[in-house]
Write an enzyme that holds these catalytic residues in place. Structure first.
Site, PDB file in Angstrom:
ATOM      1  N   TYR A   1       0.858  -1.188   0.000  1.00 21.26           N
ATOM      2  CA  TYR A   1       0.000   0.000   0.000  1.00 21.26           C
ATOM      3  C   TYR A   1       0.894   1.237   0.000  1.00 21.26           C
ATOM      4  O   TYR A   1       1.875   1.291   0.752  1.00 21.26           O
ATOM      5  CB  TYR A   1      -0.875   0.009   1.265  1.00 21.26           C
ATOM      6  CG  TYR A   1      -1.624   1.303   1.498  1.00 21.26           C
ATOM      7  CD1 TYR A   1      -2.925   1.461   1.044  1.00 21.26           C
ATOM      8  CD2 TYR A   1      -1.016   2.376   2.165  1.00 21.26           C
ATOM      9  CE1 TYR A   1      -3.607   2.654   1.238  1.00 21.26           C
ATOM     10  CE2 TYR A   1      -1.698   3.575   2.366  1.00 21.26           C
ATOM     11  CZ  TYR A   1      -2.989   3.706   1.904  1.00 21.26           C
ATOM     12  OH  TYR A   1      -3.667   4.893   2.092  1.00 21.26           O
TER      13      TYR A   1
ATOM     14  N   GLU B   1      -3.468   7.448  -3.912  1.00 25.00           N
ATOM     15  CA  GLU B   1      -3.428   6.212  -3.140  1.00 25.00           C
ATOM     16  C   GLU B   1      -3.278   5.046  -4.106  1.00 25.00           C
ATOM     17  O   GLU B   1      -4.060   4.933  -5.054  1.00 25.00           O
ATOM     18  CB  GLU B   1      -4.710   6.077  -2.323  1.00 25.00           C
ATOM     19  CG  GLU B   1      -4.694   4.880  -1.400  1.00 25.00           C
ATOM     20  CD  GLU B   1      -6.000   4.736  -0.628  1.00 25.00           C
ATOM     21  OE1 GLU B   1      -5.989   4.914   0.599  1.00 25.00           O
ATOM     22  OE2 GLU B   1      -7.041   4.460  -1.257  1.00 25.00           O
TER      23      GLU B   1
END
Ligand code: GDP
Ligand code: MN
Length: 379
Positions: free
Chosen positions: A101, A189
């Site tokens: 991530y 993101e």
């Protein structure tokens, strides 16, 4: 402004971030044509601005032409958390060894940008933040120093990424930061950021929010719209140059100046009502702008009463009154209006309204009385 996954990936790719190659499609035939070009296996991904598409059936791997037909047929038109899928993105399938991530977000409380990295990607990052906050490495970027190579390596090291990808991941973070800065984003993101079996790294998903107020400096980004996310009233207001935000109540609101409109929403809520919208007609509004704003407010079928709250500074109350009278002549509203005019030319404005004797228009002196009246009329 939020981008669709593929728009975000294309933006990242322009800054050298590795992403799987693909193309968008809006019909099954188009999806098949794209898949034939890309080859199999490929992935069919629903393009809606919402996370968790995978779990809801909006992402499918297809091994053949027939499977693309089947998946694209199911996904196009599908409803994902209230959004209808109008477009899919077909991309080459990736073989995944690990899902990480990465994100960059503007952290207002720290007055700087925050870069985060975790090896626990793919899943719900909020759950990771709750259960295992140490699994997310973070770093605030000093805007004068910028994002340096050692920052990337430090984050990769702190997050505990596999040793062989420390440098490539550091490089990717630097490119994400470059995109964030140059495109004037508020959020980037990448979840998951994947490591393939060949130890390549790629952004497999992208969530990008651009600063809407900076779009005039990025005309090519301003064109990246998402037809499925645009509310019809908000679209109409945007075309007319009005500042309008749709809310879920039934009392239409028009004021001049963002501060006054926000206080109006508060006072209406305090009086027990639910505003249907925020509409700032802006300073110095002429009659024409008022007519146009009334049309936008009334195009929302939930509206059962409208409150005009005008404080005349550079806006002249007589102009607002004229606008309202014109609006009544052209669109003939069926819902009651409560009007509070105060400030420049308020007496003239109230006189005009009294003369016009519009059906169902109530002139009230104070903001609180106006709010109470409109709540009563809205039912
Ligand atoms: P989201 O569910 O909306 O966040 O969509 P993502 O693009 O993040 O995809 C969700 C999950 O689908 C990923 O975490 C992967 O596990 C899986 N996925 C997406 N694309 C591929 C692919 O090309 N190959 C494989 N094997 N899995 C994929
Ligand atoms: Mn994702």
């Amino acid at each position: 402004m939020d981008l669709l996954e593929y728009q975000g990936k294309q933006l990242l790719a322009r800054h050298g971030v590795p992403v799987p190659s693909g193309k968008p499609a809006t019909t099954v035939d188009e999806a098949v044509a794209v898949a034939e070009e890309i080859g199999y296996p490929c992935v069919v991904k629903a393009q809606v601005q919402i996370g968790g598409r995978g779990k809801l059936g909006g992402i499918k791997v297809a091994a053949s032409r027939a499977e693309v037909e089947e998946h694209a047929g199911n996904i196009l038109g599908m409803d994902i958390k209230g959004l209808t899928v109008h477009e899919v993105w077909i991309e080459e399938a990736s073989d995944i060894a690990s899902e990480y991530y990465a994100s960059i977000v503007f952290d207002r409380s720290a007055k700087s940008s925050l870069v985060m990295l975790s090896t626990k990607g793919g899943m719900d990052i909020e759950a990771v933040a709750d259960e295992d906050p140490d699994a997310i490495a973070h770093l605030h970027v000093d805007p004068l120093l910028g994002f340096q190579d050692f920052h990337g390596r430090r984050l990769a090291f702190d997050a505990g990424v596999d040793a062989d990808v420390i440098r490539p991941i550091g490089d990717m973070l630097a490119k994400l930061y470059e995109t964030y800065l140059e495109e004037e984003a508020l959020l980037i993101e990448v979840n998951p950021l994947i490591i393939t079996n060949d130890r390549e790294i790629k952004a497999l998903d992208a969530k990008v929010t651009l600063d809407g107020n900076a779009l005039y400096r990025h005309p090519e980004n301003a064109e990246l719209t998402d037809p499925s996310a645009e509310d019809p009233q908000e679209k109409m207001a945007k075309e007319r140059g009005l500042t309008y935000v749709k809310l879920d109540g039934n009392i239409g609101i028009l004021g001049n100046g963002a501060g006054l409109v926000m206080s109006t929403l508060d006072v209406v809520a305090q009086a027990g009502g639910a505003p249907a919208n925020f509409l700032d007609a802006g300073g110095g509004s002429k009659a024409e702008a008022i007519t146009s704003a009334v049309e936008v407010i009334l195009s929302d079928s939930k509206v059962t009463a409208v409150l005009f709250n005008i404080f005349g500074g550079i806006t002249r109350c007589d102009e607002v009154a004229k606008g309202l009278i014109e609006a009544f002549a052209t669109i003939n509203p069926t819902v009651p209006f409560v009007v509070r005019l105060d400030g420049t030319n308020d007496v003239a404005g109230r006189e005009l309204l009294a003369e016009a004797d519009l059906p169902n228009v109530h002139t009230v002196a104070t903001m609180l009385e106006a709010a109470e009246k409109v709540v009563e009329l809205a039912g």
